[in-house]
Design an enzyme around this catalytic site. Structure first.
Site, PDB file in Angstrom:
ATOM      1  CB  CYS A   1      -0.857  -0.039   1.272  1.00 39.48           C
ATOM      2  SG  CYS A   1      -1.817   1.454   1.603  1.00 39.48           S
TER       3      CYS A   1
ATOM      4  CB  CYS B   1      -2.652   4.309  -6.115  1.00 37.49           C
ATOM      5  SG  CYS B   1      -4.071   3.504  -5.308  1.00 37.49           S
TER       6      CYS B   1
END
Length: 277
Positions: free
Chosen positions: A76, A195
């Site tokens: 992440c 992302c």
């Protein structure tokens, strides 16, 4: 405090995007066992403060350690940007100095110098990752000649998780942010997808990026970096089990996770609910 028996590689994400990192790693290192934990009940992390992201990520890492993982990858970007350094410096020495927590920003920064000719690089990421300045810091350490320009994409992850990645609405928002990035710096010849959800928007992204501009999703580079890391850290590598299996954990409903994970993995997964708080 924790078991010292060999265990799986843990991969943590606030939501589902880390499944693209898991997929990349399993393609490159299929022999190991994996445990994926999604804090889906509290996602997204992108707009949360540094302190909240740190506390949530810390809870997730503790859970994975408690379940036998010797190594945890923060799959992440927001957690890598806002929590990794604190966990490495503040928590690991106290918990267990032999365990490791790695992020996904550094592996991307390490390869970027080989992927740009103009030395002008773009970054598309969550607003939280952009504001953290983590990519600028890591890239500047390794390649001070590279100019990085970033644009926050607040809706992209939500669009992917809603299963709307190929919709006209998604295409509108993708074009809008790419245009914004290229107005910032028309000399960009490589764009980092900062992302882990964004590879699922690739069909739309490639439509709106000019020819000759390279798109850089992270899964492959994180996987290569992990292979290299394990080759250099044999004592840690010896603490990883090899069965080629993968367990899935979520803080949300098991049914919802299975349904959404199919968007990312194109297969049915069995998942177990866990609490982190």
């Amino acid at each position: 405090m924790f078991s010292h028996s060999p265990g799986p590689i843990g991969i943590f994400d606030s939501g589902y995007g880390g499944l693209t990192i898991l997929h990349g790693i399993r393609q490159r290192l299929p022999e190991y066992d994996y445990m994926y934990l999604g804090d889906n009940a509290r996602a997204p992390y992108g707009s949360r403060s540094f302190e909240v992201v740190y506390q949530f990520t810390r809870q997730a890492v503790l859970k994975l350690f408690d379940m036998g993982c010797q190594l945890v990858i923060l799959g992440c970007n927001t957690a890598s940007a806002k929590a990794l350094r604190s966990i490495q410096q503040r928590d690991l020495p106290e918990w267990d100095p032999d365990r490791r927590v790695l992020g996904i920003i550094r592996p991307t920064a390490e390869v970027i110098g080989n992927l740009t000719t103009s030395r002008h690089v773009g970054l598309l990421a969550t607003p939280g990752t952009i504001l953290s300045g983590s990519y600028e810091l890591e890239i500047a350490k390794l390649f001070p000649d590279i100019r990085l320009s970033g644009v926050g994409c607040p809706l992209w992850a939500s669009i992917v998780e809603a299963g709307e990645a190929d919709s006209p609405g998604a295409d509108y928002f993708v074009k809008k942010r790419i245009d914004m990035l290229l107005r910032k710096d028309p000399d960009i010849d490589a764009i980092i997808l900062g992302c882990t959800h964004y590879p699922l928007l690739m069909n739309s992204i490639v439509t709106h990026v000019p020819p000759g501009v390279r798109i850089i999703p992270q899964g492959e580079y994180v996987a290569n970096s992990l292979r290299s890391y394990l080759d250099r850290h044999k004592s840690l590598e010896s603490m990883l089990t090899r069965g080629g299996g993968c367990q899935y954990l979520t803080t949300e409903s098991e049914e919802k996770f299975s349904e959404t994970a199919r968007i990312f993995l194109h297969e049915q997964v069995n998942v177990k609910h866990v609490d982190l708080g």
